[in-house]
Design a protein around this motif. Structure first.
Motif, PDB file in Angstrom:
ATOM      1  N   ALA A 226      -3.063  -0.341  10.549  1.00 32.12           N
ATOM      2  CA  ALA A 226      -3.444  -0.635   9.171  1.00 32.12           C
ATOM      3  C   ALA A 226      -4.871  -0.184   8.891  1.00 32.12           C
ATOM      4  O   ALA A 226      -5.162   0.375   7.822  1.00 32.12           O
ATOM      5  CB  ALA A 226      -3.280  -2.124   8.891  1.00 32.12           C
ATOM      6  N   HIS A 265       7.504   5.726   8.174  1.00 30.77           N
ATOM      7  CA  HIS A 265       6.928   4.405   7.910  1.00 30.77           C
ATOM      8  C   HIS A 265       5.433   4.512   7.602  1.00 30.77           C
ATOM      9  O   HIS A 265       4.934   3.862   6.680  1.00 30.77           O
ATOM     10  CB  HIS A 265       7.172   3.488   9.108  1.00 30.77           C
ATOM     11  CG  HIS A 265       8.622   3.319   9.441  1.00 30.77           C
ATOM     12  ND1 HIS A 265       9.504   2.639   8.629  1.00 30.77           N
ATOM     13  CD2 HIS A 265       9.360   3.766  10.492  1.00 30.77           C
ATOM     14  CE1 HIS A 265      10.718   2.659   9.168  1.00 30.77           C
ATOM     15  NE2 HIS A 265      10.650   3.330  10.300  1.00 30.77           N
ATOM     16  N   ASP A 266       4.729   5.343   8.360  1.00 22.82           N
ATOM     17  CA  ASP A 266       3.299   5.538   8.107  1.00 22.82           C
ATOM     18  C   ASP A 266       3.081   6.212   6.750  1.00 22.82           C
ATOM     19  O   ASP A 266       2.130   5.905   6.029  1.00 22.82           O
ATOM     20  CB  ASP A 266       2.673   6.393   9.213  1.00 22.82           C
ATOM     21  CG  ASP A 266       2.522   5.625  10.525  1.00 22.82           C
ATOM     22  OD1 ASP A 266       2.653   4.385  10.505  1.00 22.82           O
ATOM     23  OD2 ASP A 266       2.258   6.269  11.561  1.00 22.82           O
ATOM     24  N   ALA A 269       3.444   3.694   4.054  1.00 21.94           N
ATOM     25  CA  ALA A 269       2.287   2.789   4.062  1.00 21.94           C
ATOM     26  C   ALA A 269       1.065   3.451   3.464  1.00 21.94           C
ATOM     27  O   ALA A 269       0.300   2.799   2.725  1.00 21.94           O
ATOM     28  CB  ALA A 269       2.007   2.324   5.492  1.00 21.94           C
ATOM     29  N   ARG A 273      -1.139   2.855  -0.330  1.00 24.56           N
ATOM     30  CA  ARG A 273      -2.575   2.602  -0.327  1.00 24.56           C
ATOM     31  C   ARG A 273      -3.341   3.580  -1.216  1.00 24.56           C
ATOM     32  O   ARG A 273      -4.556   3.414  -1.417  1.00 24.56           O
ATOM     33  CB  ARG A 273      -3.148   2.710   1.095  1.00 24.56           C
ATOM     34  CG  ARG A 273      -2.786   1.560   2.020  1.00 24.56           C
ATOM     35  CD  ARG A 273      -3.124   1.936   3.462  1.00 24.56           C
ATOM     36  NE  ARG A 273      -3.230   0.802   4.349  1.00 24.56           N
ATOM     37  CZ  ARG A 273      -2.215   0.150   4.894  1.00 24.56           C
ATOM     38  NH1 ARG A 273      -0.974   0.545   4.613  1.00 24.56           N
ATOM     39  NH2 ARG A 273      -2.417  -0.872   5.718  1.00 24.56           N
TER      40      ARG A 273
END
Length: 276
Positions: A226, A265-266, A269, A273
């Motif tokens: 994260a 998935h990254d 994410a 952001r």
């Protein structure tokens, strides 16, 4: 001044490890690209690096994604790794004749990845960059000079003369001196995270930024924490907004850490952001 457009996606989409994980169990393989198009705004096509694809494939890929989706396409390794950028006009013609132009409005940047052993040779690189077509019309003119190997399997049509962007991913430290040349040609120097395996270049040399995230700790294998994603999001948003003497830039980000299925998935994410 408006910010640049941020697009985040993956490098490729046909990975067995994604099935039953990122892709729902039971999703037909022929629908995987459609699934990608519903969740991302871009994808890096990498099969074009290994071999010339066919027009029918490009038509099929274009039809699978929604309006506004953009494909980056990885340039042929025959140009970069076998010919090593020398005497490449016919090879470039074959690449653009193979169906690339069938992507139409979904065609985004073209990525040229160099081998680690390819050192910066100014005259050679300058000549190569000068050959790269900067519009669909110029690419069509070049494609018409293809050789007989593509006879019967070409696509030599465009619907509109749109600009074409190019990005270069060198893997030798000597390319740290190539920034001015890339800027003169309007070609982006790829910002690549390779777990320290290859040099990272941060020079902004074009009106867009092209980022490849191969893994922070293990090349192609590790996911991003994260905190690491927060850091990349800050960089991406900064490039998109501009500021000081830097104009806003479009930003394309592709996760290539697919060995253990982290990439999609990254990518989701990071997209959450940023201003994607």
């Amino acid at each position: 001044m408006a910010s640049g457009v941020v697009r985040v996606g993956t490098s490729g989409w046909r990975y067995a490890a994604w099935r039953g994980d990122f892709y729902p169990a039971g999703l037909a393989q022929r629908r995987e690209l459609e699934y990608i198009g519903e969740r991302f705004s871009t994808l890096e096509l990498n099969g074009s690096f290994y071999s010339l694809q066919r027009p029918a494939s490009y038509h099929r890929w274009r039809a699978a994604v929604p309006e506004g989706f953009v494909f980056a396409i990885k340039g042929s390794r025959y140009v970069t790794h076998m010919l090593r950028l020398r005497h490449v006009e016919t090879a470039l013609a074959n690449f653009f004749a193979s169906g690339v132009l069938a992507l139409g409005p979904t065609l985004g940047p073209v990525l040229w990845q160099l081998p680690e052993r390819q050192e910066f040779q100014p005259e050679l690189l300058d000549a190569f960059l000068a050959l790269l077509p900067r519009s669909m019309g110029a690419a069509l003119d070049l494609a018409r000079r293809h050789d007989d190997r593509l006879r019967g399997r070409t696509w030599l049509e465009i619907d509109e003369d749109r600009p074409i962007r190019h990005a270069l991913e060198p893997r030798a430290e000597s390319f740290r001196g190539a920034g001015d040349m890339l800027h003169e040609h309007g070609v982006a120097m790829v910002v690549a995270d390779t777990a320290g395996r290859f040099p990272r270049f941060d020079a902004l040399t074009a009106d867009f930024v092209y980022v490849r995230l191969h893994g922070a700790h293990e090349l192609y294998g590790s996911g991003y924490t994260a905190a690491e994603l927060d850091e990349w999001a800050g960089l991406v948003d900064g490039w998109a907004r501009g500021g000081g003497d830097q104009p806003p830039r479009d930003v394309y980000v592709y996760f290539d850490n697919d060995a253990r299925g982290h990439a999609p998935h990254d990518a989701l994410a990071l997209a959450a952001r940023t201003s994607d």
